[in-house]
Design an enzyme around this catalytic site. Structure first.
Site, PDB file in Angstrom:
ATOM      1  N   GLN A 292      -2.389  -8.409  69.366  1.00  0.00           N
ATOM      2  CA  GLN A 292      -2.838  -9.759  69.038  1.00  0.00           C
ATOM      3  C   GLN A 292      -2.687 -10.671  70.255  1.00  0.00           C
ATOM      4  O   GLN A 292      -1.634 -10.691  70.898  1.00  0.00           O
ATOM      5  CB  GLN A 292      -2.039 -10.316  67.857  1.00  0.00           C
ATOM      6  CG  GLN A 292      -2.515 -11.689  67.406  1.00  0.00           C
ATOM      7  CD  GLN A 292      -1.845 -12.157  66.125  1.00  0.00           C
ATOM      8  OE1 GLN A 292      -1.219 -11.371  65.423  1.00  0.00           O
ATOM      9  NE2 GLN A 292      -1.986 -13.435  65.810  1.00  0.00           N
ATOM     10  N   ASP A 293      -3.769 -11.393  70.594  1.00  0.00           N
ATOM     11  CA  ASP A 293      -3.759 -12.388  71.676  1.00  0.00           C
ATOM     12  C   ASP A 293      -3.534 -11.770  73.058  1.00  0.00           C
ATOM     13  O   ASP A 293      -2.781 -12.301  73.880  1.00  0.00           O
ATOM     14  CB  ASP A 293      -2.685 -13.456  71.422  1.00  0.00           C
ATOM     15  CG  ASP A 293      -2.993 -14.341  70.227  1.00  0.00           C
ATOM     16  OD1 ASP A 293      -4.065 -14.159  69.626  1.00  0.00           O
ATOM     17  OD2 ASP A 293      -2.175 -15.200  69.889  1.00  0.00           O
TER      18      ASP A 293
ATOM     19  N   GLN B   9       1.634 -12.467  67.845  1.00  0.00           N
ATOM     20  CA  GLN B   9       1.129 -12.979  69.119  1.00  0.00           C
ATOM     21  C   GLN B   9       1.967 -12.450  70.289  1.00  0.00           C
ATOM     22  O   GLN B   9       3.181 -12.626  70.322  1.00  0.00           O
ATOM     23  CB  GLN B   9       1.149 -14.500  69.138  1.00  0.00           C
ATOM     24  CG  GLN B   9       0.239 -15.138  68.112  1.00  0.00           C
ATOM     25  CD  GLN B   9       0.972 -15.554  66.855  1.00  0.00           C
ATOM     26  OE1 GLN B   9       1.821 -14.818  66.353  1.00  0.00           O
ATOM     27  NE2 GLN B   9       0.639 -16.731  66.327  1.00  0.00           N
TER      28      GLN B   9
ATOM     29  N   ASP C  35      -7.930 -11.698  67.545  1.00  0.00           N
ATOM     30  CA  ASP C  35      -8.158 -12.792  68.507  1.00  0.00           C
ATOM     31  C   ASP C  35      -7.759 -12.375  69.920  1.00  0.00           C
ATOM     32  O   ASP C  35      -7.144 -13.148  70.664  1.00  0.00           O
ATOM     33  CB  ASP C  35      -7.348 -14.036  68.115  1.00  0.00           C
ATOM     34  CG  ASP C  35      -7.585 -14.465  66.680  1.00  0.00           C
ATOM     35  OD1 ASP C  35      -8.647 -14.145  66.130  1.00  0.00           O
ATOM     36  OD2 ASP C  35      -6.699 -15.126  66.101  1.00  0.00           O
TER      37      ASP C  35
ATOM     38  N   ARG D 181     -13.942 -15.538  65.475  1.00  0.00           N
ATOM     39  CA  ARG D 181     -13.739 -16.541  64.438  1.00  0.00           C
ATOM     40  C   ARG D 181     -13.378 -17.857  65.122  1.00  0.00           C
ATOM     41  O   ARG D 181     -12.823 -17.864  66.232  1.00  0.00           O
ATOM     42  CB  ARG D 181     -12.656 -16.124  63.452  1.00  0.00           C
ATOM     43  CG  ARG D 181     -11.275 -15.878  64.057  1.00  0.00           C
ATOM     44  CD  ARG D 181     -10.258 -15.541  62.979  1.00  0.00           C
ATOM     45  NE  ARG D 181      -8.919 -15.325  63.508  1.00  0.00           N
ATOM     46  CZ  ARG D 181      -7.806 -15.436  62.798  1.00  0.00           C
ATOM     47  NH1 ARG D 181      -7.878 -15.783  61.523  1.00  0.00           N
ATOM     48  NH2 ARG D 181      -6.620 -15.207  63.342  1.00  0.00           N
TER      49      ARG D 181
END
Length: 560
Positions: free
Chosen positions: A374-375, A352, A396, A464
């Site tokens: 990520q993120d 993250q 994500d 998701r």
């Protein structure tokens, strides 16, 4: 006394308190079985019947000594605020117990900060109700739902900080229970206010009209919609041509009033109701920036998303909570950014690592770039709009729990670590009455050039479900051939498949084929009427027509 014993003792006290409250409500209900209810108790039941936590609702609204419906709305918000303040103190007390555990201590400090934001949102909501006549609140409901949804987002963010510490998360979940339930009740009451008032024989005014009758951007010769004022058009033109007179200029070479973005923000007015314009000249700004809650109505623009770049590399692996990894955080309401880049260079191996985090209400981004892995883009809370932007990442990389619309933008899936799959979105709606969700309209979802030769070897999904009622809509967009035929992937097993809301409408491209999409109960192939509910002014509704005032063009309705 050990930290574990202290935490357990506090938990037991909290459990006893909750049990006493529940018993009191049950006893009250039993004592009134077979008897006519008083007018005030009828009012309590009318309001509480629409909530998810009716016992706590009856316990708190039962103290209202009035038949005025407005008093019950106000009370539902004020008791939520009181509960949030109690949880703030609870978080503070836990810090003493875990003073030798740095990560847990940081998570507790984050909880306190989140609760501070939650109190502010509840206070604004309470004031909004107090200033309005109940029957004229129809045009305020969307604002109230946004702010109360933000409170729930902050509460969830607090708990998310303890993902790797089950014992502490259980304690914090117990501690936050009262404030979570009461906030949920307040949100349910505001959401169902029209039906509740009907039980009193009252009628609330209608919300603002749907924008479906407005003209498209292309209907106007200069590219802006017909309802744009001349001032809005001139502001856009001046910024595009670098002719606007900013209030402050930032330049690394010393040619402006400030050399850093942080210094320019420090000098900006507090709680301003008018635009304060900051021009950031071309350069790589290695700064961690926070536009704090008192720095409102900032318009920040640069020389282009590849020329004016704010960069950083904070990440979760190095011991920083996800939301604190953000290179740039916009908190103060009304933030607008144009022609700037925001990036986090930590790389996929650092997990993250947020480039841009936003909780600014009525915020907008035009011709901006957000790059990470990520993120990348954290749509934390409150209403947000993106137009003509580039957003890149892996897992994500568009996530959060805000009402967000992304229009006419390029969404790029990058190469993750080996054996990882890409997920474009992870929306975090945890209460069914929240007005939050991610809407992707008229965008292109493509692989980066490095990934392109191997794009079929890597599983890439549209999203998701991060939380139980995760809501994401992809419409009128071009989906590359690397999108998996299923389209969407579970978070953990089959969790949330029935309760989520994922929808697609009129997409195009090889990845848009719906023949093999997931068969979840929560997945929908929506029609035009339903899709209209997710257009910008319908989904980002406010009492004020805020989106045109940002000076950023947008498509107000679906294609013919």
């Amino acid at each position: 006394m050990s930290a574990k014993i202290i935490i357990t003792a506090v938990s037991i006290i909290l459990l006893i308190g909750v049990a006493i409250a529940i018993v009191a409500v049950v006893q009250y209900q039993k004592s009134h079985e077979g008897h006519d209810l008083s007018p005030t108790m009828k009012a309590v039941y009318n309001f509480c019947s629409s909530t998810n936590y009716q016992e706590s609702c009856q316990r708190t609204l039962g103290t209202v000594d009035s038949t005025d419906p407005k008093q019950y709305v106000s009370r539902s918000i004020s008791v939520a605020e009181e509960a949030v303040k109690r949880f703030y103190n609870y978080s503070d007390s836990m810090i003493v117990a875990v003073k030798n555990d740095s990560r847990t201590m940081l998570a507790l400090e984050d909880c306190k900060e989140m609760m501070d934001y939650a109190v502010q949102s509840l206070q604004v909501s309470y004031s909004e109700v107090g200033e309005a006549h109940l029957q004229s609140m129809g045009d305020r409901v969307s604002d109230l739902r946004t702010w109360l949804s933000a409170v729930i987002s902050y509460q969830q963010s607090c708990l998310d900080g303890f993902e790797e510490e089950d014992a502490m998360k259980n304690n914090m979940t117990l501690g936050i229970m009262d404030s979570s339930q009461l906030t949920s009740n307040a949100l349910a009451i505001v959401t169902k206010l029209t039906e509740i008032l009907a039980k009193f024989g009252l009628q609330m005014n209608a919300p603002p009209p749907s924008p479906s009758s407005r003209r498209l951007l292309s209907d106007h010769k200069d590219g802006y919609p017909s309802w744009f004022s001349n001032v809005d058009r001139k502001l856009i033109a001046k910024i595009d041509n670098s002719k606007i007179q900013p209030n402050a200029v930032v330049a690394k070479d010393g040619s402006g009033q400030f050399k850093t973005i942080a210094d320019a923000l420090t000098a900006a007015p507090r709680n301003s109701e008018t635009r304060h314009v900051i021009y950031v000249k071309a350069g790589i700004y290695d700064e961690y920036i926070t536009v704090d809650k008192k720095t409102t109505n900032i318009l920040m623009y640069g020389d282009g998303p590849r020329k004016t770049i704010v960069t950083g590399g904070k990440n979760f692996v190095d011991g920083i909570q996800t939301w604190k990894t953000a290179t740039f955080s916009a908190i103060g309401n009304g933030f607008v950014a144009r022609s700037m880049g925001f990036q986090n260079t930590a790389g996929p191996e650092k997990h993250q690592a947020v480039a841009l985090r936003i909780q600014s209400d009525k915020s907008a981004f035009f011709n901006c770039r957000m790059d990470g892995y990520q993120d990348t883009l954290y749509n934390h809370a409150n209403r947000q709009f993106f137009r003509n932007c580039v957003i890149s990442g892996t897992i994500d990389f568009i996530f959060g729990d805000s009402p967000t619309v992304i229009q006419n933008s390029l969404i790029i899936a990058r190469r993750p670590l080996a054996k990882q799959a890409n997920t474009v979105t992870a929306q975090g709606k945890s209460d069914p009455n929240e007005n939050t969700g991610i809407v992707i309209q008229n965008c292109r979802i493509v692989p980066e050039q490095k990934l392109f030769p191997d794009r079929f070897k890597l599983a890439t999904y549209l999203g998701r479900p991060w939380k139980q009622f995760s809501t994401t809509v992809v419409m009128e967009s071009t989906l590359g051939d690397f999108i998996q035929p299923e389209g969407w992937t579970p978070w953990a097993g089959s969790a949330f498949e029935d309760s989520l809301y994922y929808a697609e409408y009129n997409n195009r491209g090889p990845g848009a084929n719906l023949d093999r999409r997931v068969d979840w109960k929560g997945y929908h192939r929506i029609d035009r009427n339903t899709a209209t509910e997710f257009t910008p002014q319908a989904f980002l509704l406010s009492r004020e027509n805020w989106l045109p005032a940002t000076g950023i063009p947008f498509i107000p309705r679906l294609k013919e």
